[in-house]
Design a protein around this motif. Structure first.
Motif, mmCIF file in Angstrom:
data_model
loop_
_atom_site.group_PDB
_atom_site.id
_atom_site.type_symbol
_atom_site.label_atom_id
_atom_site.label_comp_id
_atom_site.label_asym_id
_atom_site.label_seq_id
_atom_site.Cartn_x
_atom_site.Cartn_y
_atom_site.Cartn_z
ATOM 1 N N TYR A 1 1.580 5.345 15.076
ATOM 2 C CA TYR A 1 2.871 5.409 15.769
ATOM 3 C C TYR A 1 2.730 6.268 17.014
ATOM 4 O O TYR A 1 2.038 7.272 17.010
ATOM 5 N N ALA B 1 9.873 4.676 17.625
ATOM 6 C CA ALA B 1 8.418 4.770 17.741
ATOM 7 C C ALA B 1 7.797 3.413 18.048
ATOM 8 O O ALA B 1 8.298 2.379 17.645
ATOM 9 N N SER B 2 6.697 3.451 18.741
ATOM 10 C CA SER B 2 5.918 2.265 19.070
ATOM 11 C C SER B 2 4.813 2.144 18.017
ATOM 12 O O SER B 2 4.108 3.111 17.750
ATOM 13 N N TYR C 1 1.258 0.651 16.622
ATOM 14 C CA TYR C 1 0.008 0.089 17.127
ATOM 15 C C TYR C 1 -1.043 0.138 16.026
ATOM 16 O O TYR C 1 -0.868 0.813 15.009
ATOM 17 N N GLN D 1 14.150 3.683 21.937
ATOM 18 C CA GLN D 1 13.411 2.558 21.360
ATOM 19 C C GLN D 1 12.740 2.910 20.046
ATOM 20 O O GLN D 1 12.097 2.064 19.436
ATOM 21 N N ASN E 1 5.048 7.481 20.834
ATOM 22 C CA ASN E 1 6.315 7.433 21.549
ATOM 23 C C ASN E 1 6.337 6.167 22.390
ATOM 24 O O ASN E 1 5.306 5.721 22.895
ATOM 25 N N ALA E 2 7.510 5.582 22.542
ATOM 26 C CA ALA E 2 7.653 4.429 23.427
ATOM 27 C C ALA E 2 7.346 4.897 24.856
ATOM 28 O O ALA E 2 7.598 6.048 25.205
#
Length: 170
Positions: free
Chosen positions: A58, A30-31, A33, A28, A60-61
């Motif tokens: 950023y 990077a997540s 936020y 996926q 990790n997912a």
């Protein structure tokens, strides 16, 4: 002086074993936020303004696999390597905690750096923390990152790896 690294099959197999634990995890990336930057004090007259710090962060997912999925993957790796199978996962601090045990002088540092590249390539994981027990080992690990950089960039199509030593004073 330039080092020339020979790819050892047992090191490749070890990194593959680590990455195989997360088989089925979607890549996926990077997540993103928003970070809480807190309150900024007013600038004193004459201070230099370096611009606003970005509030974007950023991570990790999240691990999408269930504990049962991870345990099944761990057991598959253990079976492949003739290791007694785990009865359960130890999950005290996250999805799971893994131990990779290798004899002294077999290339543990190389294997965990290669594991980082594999986990990134397969699953998009970008954040890793390496904890070591002493300054001497920390310096050795840092030197390993420096000396293996070109080798891993060749193996992984120039994928850059940014690393730094965390200092709580900074």
């Amino acid at each position: 002086m330039k080092f020339k690294f020979k790819v050892q099959q047992y090191q490749t197999d070890a990194a593959d074993a680590v990455a195989s634990v997360f088989e089925g995890q979607p890549n996926q990336g990077a997540s993103v936020y928003l970070r809480d930057l807190g309150r900024k004090p007013k600038r004193a007259q004459g201070e230099i303004d370096f611009g606003d710090e970005s509030a974007e962060g950023y991570a990790n997912a999240p691990v999408a696999l269930s504990g049962a999925d991870i345990l099944a993957n761990v057991r598959a790796v253990q079976r492949r390597n003739q290791i007694p199978e785990s009865e359960e996962l130890f999950c005290g601090m996250g999805a799971c905690q893994l131990d990779v045990e290798m004899e002294t002088g077999t290339g543990k540092t190389y294997v965990y750096i290669r594991s980082i590249y594999e986990l990134n390539r397969r699953y998009g994981i970008t954040k890793f923390v390496i904890v070591v027990p002493s300054v001497a080992i920390r310096e050795g690990v840092l030197k390993s990152f420096q000396t293996t950089r070109k080798h891993f960039e060749t193996l992984y199509d120039r994928m850059p790896l940014d690393y730094f030593v965390y200092d709580s004073k900074d």
